[in-house]
Write an enzyme that holds these catalytic residues in place. Structure first.
Site, short mmCIF file in Angstrom:
data_model
loop_
_atom_site.label_atom_id
_atom_site.label_comp_id
_atom_site.label_asym_id
_atom_site.label_seq_id
_atom_site.Cartn_x
_atom_site.Cartn_y
_atom_site.Cartn_z
N GLY A 21 0.86 -0.94 0.00
CA GLY A 21 -0.09 -0.01 0.22
C GLY A 21 0.76 1.33 -0.41
N THR A 42 8.34 5.36 -13.21
CA THR A 42 9.32 5.07 -13.91
C THR A 42 9.46 3.37 -14.52
OG1 THR A 42 9.99 3.81 -11.24
CG2 THR A 42 10.82 6.17 -12.42
N HIS A 59 -3.34 1.50 -11.94
CA HIS A 59 -2.81 2.77 -11.06
C HIS A 59 -3.47 4.45 -11.56
CE1 HIS A 59 0.10 1.95 -8.09
NE2 HIS A 59 0.05 0.83 -8.23
N1 LIG Z 1 4.50 2.41 -17.40
C1 LIG Z 1 3.69 3.15 -16.53
N2 LIG Z 1 3.58 2.74 -15.40
C2 LIG Z 1 3.29 3.30 -13.98
C3 LIG Z 1 1.75 4.05 -14.32
N3 LIG Z 1 1.02 4.36 -13.40
C4 LIG Z 1 2.11 3.15 -12.20
N4 LIG Z 1 2.93 3.07 -12.91
C5 LIG Z 1 3.44 1.92 -12.28
O1 LIG Z 1 3.19 1.24 -11.19
C6 LIG Z 1 4.26 0.39 -10.09
C7 LIG Z 1 3.36 0.28 -9.14
O2 LIG Z 1 2.64 -0.92 -9.01
P1 LIG Z 1 1.98 -1.90 -7.45
O3 LIG Z 1 1.86 -2.73 -8.66
O4 LIG Z 1 0.90 -1.13 -7.53
O5 LIG Z 1 3.16 -1.66 -7.36
P2 LIG Z 1 3.65 -2.76 -5.80
O6 LIG Z 1 4.53 -2.94 -5.05
O7 LIG Z 1 2.51 -4.29 -6.05
O8 LIG Z 1 2.02 -1.98 -4.72
P3 LIG Z 1 1.93 -1.30 -3.30
O9 LIG Z 1 3.14 -1.62 -2.68
O10 LIG Z 1 1.43 -1.40 -2.78
O11 LIG Z 1 2.65 0.46 -4.62
C8 LIG Z 1 5.06 1.05 -10.16
O12 LIG Z 1 6.08 1.14 -11.11
C9 LIG Z 1 4.98 2.46 -11.15
O13 LIG Z 1 6.06 2.92 -12.08
C10 LIG Z 1 1.51 4.82 -15.25
O14 LIG Z 1 1.09 5.87 -15.71
N5 LIG Z 1 2.24 4.76 -16.60
#
Ligand SMILES: Nc1nc2c(ncn2[C@@H]2O[C@H](COP(=O)(O)OP(=O)(O)OP(=O)(O)O)[C@@H](O)[C@H]2O)c(=O)[nH]1
Length: 185
Positions: A21, A42, A59
């Protein structure tokens, strides 16, 4: 929740394990800043990975429509330099995916890239929030690239953490303010 801003930069670090989160918490901080928000993603979009595309779409839907999104897989310092200003909150999600994109860099250019980022942050204005993954609480990876990623991320998070306040750890469904619990090394 967020103290009044000075014209100088303010850095916040939000770290935690996968699916903790941490992105959501960082987004809440950005919303509460009252500043106009630039979201720097990124991660690279992989046209062959449908599950990843779906995650990214979730996201995008979750973000307020007025936020501007920039996809910056590599040139982080230059992008920050181009967009920071006293009235803007920049949310960088995440340092781990940025580092993974740079993993092929040799050690000497990595030191330069890291140095450039820290110099940029020291000159920046406005609010910058970094999301970072926590790795390295498990076994030492048995392969060199895994050890390189783990070591570089640990050092990067330590360096950003040393100049950020507050530093949050999001884990177990809780947000811990590490800056209230301890001080940088
Ligand atoms: N290319 C791109 N990447 C995105 C965009 N929005 C979010 N991301 C990527 O999504 C990734 C996060 O994904 P999550 O699956 O939520 O990460 P997580 O670590 O599993 O989850 P949390 O700990 O809950 O945040 C990050 O590396 C962001 O860069 C977007 O509009 N474009």
């Amino acid at each position: 929740m967020i103290e009044p801003l000075t014209p100088l930069s303010r850095l916040i670090l939000v770290t935690g394990p996968a699916r903790s989160g941490k992105s959501e918490w960082a987004e809440r901080l950005a919303k509460n800043s009252g500043l106009s928000v630039i979201y720097i993603a990124t991660s690279r979009l992989d046209s062959t990975d449908v599950e990843w595309q779906n995650r990214i779409q979730q996201h995008q839907v979750r973000r307020p429509p007025e936020w501007k999104t920039l996809e910056v897989p590599v040139d982080l310092a230059a992008t920050l330099q181009a967009v920071y200003n006293p009235n803007t909150c920049i949310l960088v999600d995440s340092l781990g995916t940025w580092l993974a994109n740079l993993l092929e860099e040799d050690d000497s250019s990595w030191q330069t890239i890291l140095g450039d980022l820290i110099i940029t942050l020291n000159k920046a204005s406005g609010l910058i929030i970094f999301v970072a993954e926590e790795t390295g609480w498990g076994v030492v990876p048995a392969y060199p690239i895994g050890r390189k990623f783990r070591d570089r991320l640990g050092i990067l998070v330590q360096k950003i953490g040393a100049i950020s306040n507050p530093v949050y750890l999001v884990t177990g469904g809780h947000v811990l303010n590490l800056s209230e619990l301890g001080s940088p090394l």
